[in-house]
Structures are given as C-alpha cells and as structure tokens.
Scaffold this motif. Sequence first.
Motif, PDB file in Angstrom:
ATOM      1  N   GLU A   1     -34.760 -41.288 -17.520  1.00  0.00           N
ATOM      2  CA  GLU A   1     -34.743 -40.260 -16.476  1.00  0.00           C
ATOM      3  C   GLU A   1     -33.596 -40.439 -15.488  1.00  0.00           C
ATOM      4  O   GLU A   1     -33.129 -39.460 -14.897  1.00  0.00           O
TER       5      GLU A   1
ATOM      6  N   ARG B   1     -40.358 -42.390  -9.270  1.00  0.00           N
ATOM      7  CA  ARG B   1     -39.453 -41.247  -9.387  1.00  0.00           C
ATOM      8  C   ARG B   1     -39.083 -40.713  -8.006  1.00  0.00           C
ATOM      9  O   ARG B   1     -37.905 -40.474  -7.715  1.00  0.00           O
TER      10      ARG B   1
ATOM     11  N   VAL C   1     -34.122 -34.591 -19.403  1.00  0.00           N
ATOM     12  CA  VAL C   1     -33.970 -34.726 -17.962  1.00  0.00           C
ATOM     13  C   VAL C   1     -32.490 -34.797 -17.609  1.00  0.00           C
ATOM     14  O   VAL C   1     -31.716 -35.512 -18.252  1.00  0.00           O
TER      15      VAL C   1
END
Length: 297
Positions: free
Chosen positions: A275, A217, A8
């Motif tokens: 991430e 997210r 990522v």
Amino acid sequence: MTHPPSKVVKSQIVNGLSVDVEDWFQVGAFEGVIDRDSWESLSDRVERNCDAILLMFADAGVKATFFTLGWVAQRHPALLRRIVAEGHELASHGWDHARVFTMDKASFAADIERARKVLEDASGTRVTGYRAPSFSIDARTPWAYSVLAEQGYAYSSSVAPITHDHYGWRDAPRFAFRPLPWADLIEIPVTTAQFAGKRLAAGGGGFFRVLPYAFSRWAIRQVNTQDQRPAVFYFHPWEIDPAQPRVPGAPLRSKLRHYTNLDVMAEKLEQLVREFAWGRMDVLALREARLATELAA
C-alpha cells in the motif's frame, strides 16, 4: 507466495522499512525468564522466518534494512549474505540485545564494535546504521551518540519519541535530527502520529500486530501527507511465526504483548508493503541528512 498487482496508488514519499533481526527467545519481554546462557539450547527459528520475509519483500518489490544482532550473524552468515545479495541493507542491532542503559560508554563501544565486525565479516559489506535494542537510546543515554559517531556510523534509528512502560524518550523530536553539533551522525526516530495533541506510537511492532490495520494506514498517511515526511516502520521475524515455542513462567503481560495476533501478522505486513512506498534506511538517512542541513542553513 503470489498476489495480483496492487491497485493502491502509493504515496510518492518513500518510507523506511526495517526488520529487527532477533529470535523469539531474545526479546525484552522475556529477558527476566530466559537466561542468555540457555540461548544455544533453544529452538533457533530466525533464519526460516527471515527467509519468509525476504520472499515477501521480493514478491512486493520492496527493499528494506535488516538491523541484525551480532549473535545471530555469527550463527547465520549465509542468511546475511542472502539479505545483501537481494539488495537490502544490513545494519547493526548490537551484539545480544542488551539495552544501552545497562552499559557504560566503554562496554557499549565494545558491544557495537564486536557486532559490526561479525556483521561485516559475514556479509562482505560495510555497516553504517545502528538501532539500539528496545529503542534504548533515551534521556539516560545520549552519550551513546558520541560513541556511534566515533566509530563512524552514519545514522541511528534508536529513539521512540513517546512515553511507554518498556521504552521511550518523550521529549525527543518526532523526525530526523542531528544529536551532536560536531558530527554528521543523524538520528531517525521510529514513527509517531499526532491525535488530540498527543503522540501515538505508530511505527510497527506490537502496536501494528494488536491494533486494526486501519490505524497504521491512517498514521502513515498522516505523516506522509500532513507532515510531508517519511514514516519509519519496524517489525521482528518472530512476529510472523505463530508456531514458535511458548515461554513457561513469563508474566501474563509479557505473554499478551508477545503472542497476540501472531497468526495475522504476515497478512497485515503484505498489505502494508503493497500500500505504501518503502525503501532502505540508509537511503532514507541520506535524504534526511540533506534536509537537516538545509533546515540548519
């Protein structure tokens, strides 16, 4: 615990990662059924859980802030030294998880002074950050900021700018602000996202455990890309511990809030820390303080 390198592409904005260090029997959800006088006799699991978190952070290459109870620090000084030795910040979570609105100015001052002394003595490092138990600096307790400033704290991360049955200061700013015109102290609220004109809690804890990972997210990306601000995320050591004791006699709502998805929390956290870009809250506070100065100029 080994993982392949993350593929990522991380955001360039460094977000604030924090751990509220308290044990399973010290949480607000159970304060009505677990007496403080019984804490010494209960299964102490905070150190083993923090060790697992430290390993996770080292594996992912991230640094964080550990907002730690003085009660825990007094019993686990070696843990505090490990936290500091591994490059993380140690900050205060008060003495024994008493909410700020249960105290007056004098007792609050005594609480944070006692906690800070034990934290500093155990770790050998200076403590400049504070997080109120259960985000209990709110519309009832703005006087707490003057006490923090008088004791020399550089920042607080004690506000949840939402409406919630357990905590919240709905009218507080979403992002970092100076609560006192005469002091450099800066408040960094836990993260919220905006949807259809409403604020949504998106800074971790039970919301992160219960809701799909995709929500977190989306929320962090919104804060980083649309607002161009860092997110502030928190969780507790007991949240990665599905084997912790169950509390008899606790209200059903408290049980659901506390135990849901404990078995998947560690896996979700590992995805989160890989991430996005994460760092210590004291470093974030310095950047936010500079920005507040620029905006006020």
